[in-house]
Scaffold this motif. Structure first.
Motif, mmCIF file in Angstrom:
data_model
loop_
_atom_site.group_PDB
_atom_site.id
_atom_site.type_symbol
_atom_site.label_atom_id
_atom_site.label_comp_id
_atom_site.label_asym_id
_atom_site.label_seq_id
_atom_site.Cartn_x
_atom_site.Cartn_y
_atom_site.Cartn_z
ATOM 1 N N MET A 233 0.823 -1.207 0.000
ATOM 2 C CA MET A 233 0.000 0.000 0.000
ATOM 3 C C MET A 233 0.856 1.255 0.000
ATOM 4 S SD MET A 233 -3.294 -0.996 2.424
ATOM 5 C CE MET A 233 -2.325 -1.588 3.809
ATOM 6 N N ALA A 234 1.964 1.216 0.717
ATOM 7 C CA ALA A 234 2.860 2.376 0.743
ATOM 8 C C ALA A 234 3.486 2.609 -0.623
ATOM 9 C CB ALA A 234 3.945 2.166 1.799
ATOM 10 N N ALA A 235 3.854 1.535 -1.300
ATOM 11 C CA ALA A 235 4.453 1.672 -2.630
ATOM 12 C C ALA A 235 3.449 2.198 -3.645
ATOM 13 C CB ALA A 235 5.004 0.318 -3.083
ATOM 14 N N ALA A 236 2.199 1.785 -3.520
ATOM 15 C CA ALA A 236 1.166 2.203 -4.469
ATOM 16 C C ALA A 236 0.705 3.635 -4.237
ATOM 17 C CB ALA A 236 -0.024 1.254 -4.397
ATOM 18 N N ASP A 237 0.952 4.176 -3.040
ATOM 19 C CA ASP A 237 0.472 5.518 -2.704
ATOM 20 C C ASP A 237 1.561 6.280 -1.954
ATOM 21 O OD1 ASP A 237 -1.024 7.767 -2.211
ATOM 22 O OD2 ASP A 237 -2.348 6.838 -0.722
ATOM 23 N N PRO A 238 2.625 6.686 -2.659
ATOM 24 C CA PRO A 238 3.731 7.364 -1.977
ATOM 25 C C PRO A 238 3.363 8.722 -1.418
ATOM 26 C CG PRO A 238 4.032 7.417 -4.359
ATOM 27 C CD PRO A 238 2.875 6.505 -4.097
ATOM 28 N N GLY A 239 2.221 9.271 -1.821
ATOM 29 C CA GLY A 239 1.776 10.562 -1.317
ATOM 30 C C GLY A 239 1.044 10.491 0.011
ATOM 31 N N THR A 240 0.962 9.292 0.593
ATOM 32 C CA THR A 240 0.331 9.104 1.902
ATOM 33 C C THR A 240 1.304 8.417 2.829
ATOM 34 O OG1 THR A 240 -1.903 8.950 0.973
ATOM 35 C CG2 THR A 240 -1.563 7.977 3.143
ATOM 36 N N GLY A 241 1.449 8.928 4.044
ATOM 37 C CA GLY A 241 2.271 8.277 5.041
ATOM 38 C C GLY A 241 1.485 7.201 5.758
ATOM 39 N N ILE A 242 2.148 6.103 6.081
ATOM 40 C CA ILE A 242 1.525 5.028 6.847
ATOM 41 C C ILE A 242 2.281 4.876 8.160
ATOM 42 C CG2 ILE A 242 0.908 2.584 6.953
ATOM 43 C CD1 ILE A 242 0.702 2.529 3.952
ATOM 44 N N LEU A 243 1.591 5.143 9.255
ATOM 45 C CA LEU A 243 2.112 4.899 10.592
ATOM 46 C C LEU A 243 1.566 3.551 11.024
ATOM 47 C CD1 LEU A 243 3.600 5.735 13.147
ATOM 48 C CD2 LEU A 243 1.585 7.077 13.816
ATOM 49 N N ALA A 244 2.419 2.534 10.998
ATOM 50 C CA ALA A 244 2.003 1.146 11.212
ATOM 51 C C ALA A 244 2.353 0.734 12.632
ATOM 52 C CB ALA A 244 2.690 0.227 10.197
ATOM 53 N N CYS A 245 1.345 0.327 13.409
ATOM 54 C CA CYS A 245 1.528 0.028 14.833
ATOM 55 C C CYS A 245 1.288 -1.451 15.103
ATOM 56 C CB CYS A 245 0.564 0.884 15.660
ATOM 57 S SG CYS A 245 0.754 0.705 17.458
ATOM 58 N N ASP A 246 2.228 -2.085 15.814
ATOM 59 C CA ASP A 246 2.095 -3.491 16.176
ATOM 60 C C ASP A 246 3.032 -3.769 17.346
ATOM 61 O OD1 ASP A 246 1.634 -6.348 16.098
ATOM 62 O OD2 ASP A 246 1.161 -6.170 13.974
ATOM 63 N N VAL A 247 2.925 -4.970 17.910
ATOM 64 C CA VAL A 247 3.791 -5.364 19.012
ATOM 65 C C VAL A 247 4.624 -6.588 18.660
ATOM 66 C CG1 VAL A 247 2.297 -4.406 20.791
ATOM 67 C CG2 VAL A 247 1.919 -6.754 20.044
ATOM 68 N N HIS A 248 4.580 -7.020 17.411
ATOM 69 C CA HIS A 248 5.236 -8.245 16.970
ATOM 70 C C HIS A 248 6.617 -7.897 16.421
ATOM 71 C CE1 HIS A 248 5.321 -11.949 14.149
ATOM 72 N NE2 HIS A 248 5.635 -12.326 15.361
#
Length: 263
Positions: free
Chosen positions: A104-119
């Motif tokens: 998704m980040a590669a397809a939409d470089p104009g949007t930042g993705i803050l990805a949250c997890d504990v793994h």
């Protein structure tokens, strides 16, 4: 026993000392928020699995640049975090091994993705994917997404929120642990900009039904579907390996897309 006859301390084995040292001193913390936040029911359980050599190397090299601990001690400046003032940022809660996030980040470089997890292995894998594919619009958050939303993100700061395949907690006595609850939606609404979309997906039918019921009743959200039902899978959400395996087993995947109401 007197001081003169105190027992001689037994040296701790080197292997035990090593176990107590953090695996990644400059990487994700085991418990970033510590004990200064209230005790409450969590919607997740930390998963312990082996970190591969490549994941570990990515954590050591890239965490100081692209990672952050959810410690609840500061308010994030998202423009500064992504080194791109004005960049719209979407929060993704729970990203597994990060393959879909990277796509998704590669397809939409104009949007930042803050990805949250504990793994931890997933965190390392996503960082490695981001570097390998030259993705500058991914940041990885380690810890409790509730604390991230409540303590570290400003009102109206998010352009979207994604919750894909959260733990369904299938046993009835565990339903209180499900993430999509009225209290969570009330908090999320304060951090989403008006018009921003909360996008959920699950392959657990009873959880999908609960999601639809709770979201439909939430005063701050409106269904993007005119019929008030589930949404078709949008093209921007990749079909993951996990999802494909579920479909092969006959599972039905439901997407829900609800928009933050205008004030």
């Amino acid at each position: 026993m007197s001081e003169n006859h105190a027992p001689t301390p037994v040296p701790r084995p080197a292997s035990d000392a090593r176990r107590r040292e953090p695996m990644f001193p400059d990487g994700p913390a085991p418990d970033p928020a510590g004990s200064h936040h209230e005790r409450r029911i969590r919607s997740f359980q930390p998963r312990r699995s082996r970190v591969t050599t490549g994941q570990g190397e990515a954590l050591r090299r890239l965490w100081p640049q692209w990672g952050l601990d959810v410690d609840g001690m500061r308010r994030l400046d998202l423009g500064e975090l992504f080194d791109a003032p004005g960049l719209p940022v979407v929060l993704e809660i729970g990203f597994g091994m990060g393959e879909a996030t990277a796509q998704m980040a590669a397809a939409d470089p104009g949007t930042g993705i803050l990805a949250c997890d504990v793994h931890t292995p997933g965190q390392g894998n996503l960082l490695a994917l981001a570097e390998r594919n030259g993705l500058k619009n991914v940041r990885v958050a380690n810890g409790d997404a509730i604390i991230l939303l409540r303590e570290m993100l400003a009102p109206d700061s998010l352009a979207g929120l994604r919750v894909y395949f959260p733990d369904p907690w299938p046993k009835k006595r565990h339903h209180k642990r499900r993430l999509i609850q009225p209290e969570f939606l009330a908090l999320a609404a304060t951090r989403l900009a008006p018009g921003a979309v909360l996008h959920c997906a699950t392959d657990w039918e009873p959880y999908a039904e609960q999601m639809l019921e709770v979201l439909s009743a939430a005063p701050d959200f409106e269904n993007t579907q005119p019929d008030g039902g589930y949404a078709p899978r949008p093209e921007f959400r990749p079909l993951t390996r996990f999802e494909g395996q579920g479909l092969d087993k006959g599972h039905v995947v439901h997407d829900l897309m609800f928009k933050r109401r205008e004030r």
